[in-house]
Design a protein around this motif. Structure first.
Motif, PDB file in Angstrom:
ATOM      1  N   ARG A 153      25.584  15.873   6.013  1.00  0.00           N
ATOM      2  CA  ARG A 153      25.113  14.431   5.911  1.00  0.00           C
ATOM      3  C   ARG A 153      24.111  14.595   5.092  1.00  0.00           C
ATOM      4  O   ARG A 153      23.450  15.440   5.132  1.00  0.00           O
ATOM      5  N   ASN A 154      23.935  13.543   4.081  1.00  0.00           N
ATOM      6  CA  ASN A 154      22.769  13.246   3.156  1.00  0.00           C
ATOM      7  C   ASN A 154      21.865  12.233   3.625  1.00  0.00           C
ATOM      8  O   ASN A 154      22.054  11.173   4.143  1.00  0.00           O
ATOM      9  N   CYS A 156      19.086  11.346   3.087  1.00  0.00           N
ATOM     10  CA  CYS A 156      18.447  10.306   2.150  1.00  0.00           C
ATOM     11  C   CYS A 156      18.851   8.878   2.382  1.00  0.00           C
ATOM     12  O   CYS A 156      18.633   7.904   1.866  1.00  0.00           O
ATOM     13  N   ASN A 157      20.351   9.041   2.867  1.00  0.00           N
ATOM     14  CA  ASN A 157      21.222   7.723   3.014  1.00  0.00           C
ATOM     15  C   ASN A 157      20.990   7.012   4.238  1.00  0.00           C
ATOM     16  O   ASN A 157      21.287   6.048   4.401  1.00  0.00           O
ATOM     17  N   THR A 158      20.123   7.652   5.200  1.00  0.00           N
ATOM     18  CA  THR A 158      19.823   6.942   6.414  1.00  0.00           C
ATOM     19  C   THR A 158      18.332   6.078   6.513  1.00  0.00           C
ATOM     20  O   THR A 158      17.621   6.613   5.522  1.00  0.00           O
ATOM     21  N   THR A 159      18.512   5.059   7.134  1.00  0.00           N
ATOM     22  CA  THR A 159      17.371   4.238   7.063  1.00  0.00           C
ATOM     23  C   THR A 159      16.090   4.921   7.831  1.00  0.00           C
ATOM     24  O   THR A 159      16.225   5.615   8.676  1.00  0.00           O
ATOM     25  N   HIS A 161      14.395   7.562   6.291  1.00  0.00           N
ATOM     26  CA  HIS A 161      13.801   8.453   5.392  1.00  0.00           C
ATOM     27  C   HIS A 161      13.350   8.266   4.211  1.00  0.00           C
ATOM     28  O   HIS A 161      12.670   8.748   3.251  1.00  0.00           O
ATOM     29  N   LEU A 162      13.911   6.944   3.784  1.00  0.00           N
ATOM     30  CA  LEU A 162      13.564   6.531   2.239  1.00  0.00           C
ATOM     31  C   LEU A 162      11.959   6.127   2.226  1.00  0.00           C
ATOM     32  O   LEU A 162      11.346   6.359   1.185  1.00  0.00           O
ATOM     33  N   CYS A 171      14.032  10.473  -2.746  1.00  0.00           N
ATOM     34  CA  CYS A 171      14.738  11.235  -1.754  1.00  0.00           C
ATOM     35  C   CYS A 171      15.931  12.141  -2.381  1.00  0.00           C
ATOM     36  O   CYS A 171      16.578  11.361  -2.671  1.00  0.00           O
TER      37      CYS A 171
END
Length: 229
Positions: A153-154, A156-159, A161-162, A171
């Motif tokens: 999984r990436n 950086c695409n999860t809310t 972590h940005l 990120c």
């Protein structure tokens, strides 16, 4: 055809074939050390072999599946009696599939896979945790003799972590369960606060002139001491 012509032609053909073979070997990319981490070669029925055979341009050499440029796409180190993966393991950071089952691996593997952003299938001993934990993979499947981590999984695409990166930072993934912040184009420095490109020419120019000045000063000081002694 004149007598003796056929033997001469056969000899020329053998010579040409040997020359082409030698040229092919000379052009072949060097085999990464991680591919010979343990003896033997990839077994034909293994997951790495099946992955490699899907594309004719890929080749199996020692324990690796390589692309035409020599980059590691698959690595099979199963049943190699490995307690750790060794200093050469980062050479496989381009791998899509890695098989490490049937090894007495010890310790946490999270930092070991830093930079392995292309990895999509990782086969581990049954008692070894997937690097990054279950949240770093789409699926984690346990069997009696191994554990398979699939679909990196990436994060950086999860809310959430940005928000860890500064305003002018971006990120980017850095391996299973890992990420890093890099400055956006046109920004650099602490927390990406400085705008504009960092001039290496200016930096090395100042560094060079300062070094030269200090060297001349030290030389003059040592010379005066030598003349007065």
């Amino acid at each position: 055809m004149a007598p003796g012509g056929l033997p001469r032609l056969a000899g020329l053909a053998r010579w040409a074939a040997a020359l082409l073979l030698a040229l092919g070997v000379a052009r072949a990319p060097a085999l990464p050390e991680v591919c010979v981490r343990c003896p033997g070669s990839v077994r034909r029925w293994s997951r790495v072999a099946l992955f490699c055979e899907r594309t004719p341009a890929r080749s199996l050499r020692a324990r690796c599946c390589l692309d035409p440029e020599g980059a590691v796409l698959g690595l099979d180190l199963q049943n190699c009696s490995l307690k750790d993966l060794g200093p050469d393991f980062p050479q496989a950071h381009t791998a899509v599939i890695i098989d490490l089952q049937a090894n007495p691996l010890q310790g946490d593997l999270a930092s070991t896979f830093r930079g392995f952003t292309q990895l999509q299938t990782l086969v581990l001993p049954q008692d070894v945790r997937c690097p990054g934990g279950i949240n770093a993979w789409d699926t984690v499947t346990s069997y009696t003799d191994n554990q398979i981590c699939q679909g990196q999984r990436n994060l950086c695409n999860t809310t959430g972590h940005l928000e860890m990166c500064p305003e002018n930072g971006v990120c980017v993934p850095d391996g299973p369960g890992l990420m890093q912040c890099v400055c956006a184009d046109g920004f650099h420095g602490y927390k990406c606060m400085r705008q504009g490109w960092f001039s290496l020419l200016t930096f090395f120019g100042i560094l060079g002139s300062t070094t030269l000045s200090v060297s001349v000063l030290l030389w003059g000081t040592q010379r005066r001491k030598a003349e007065t002694s």
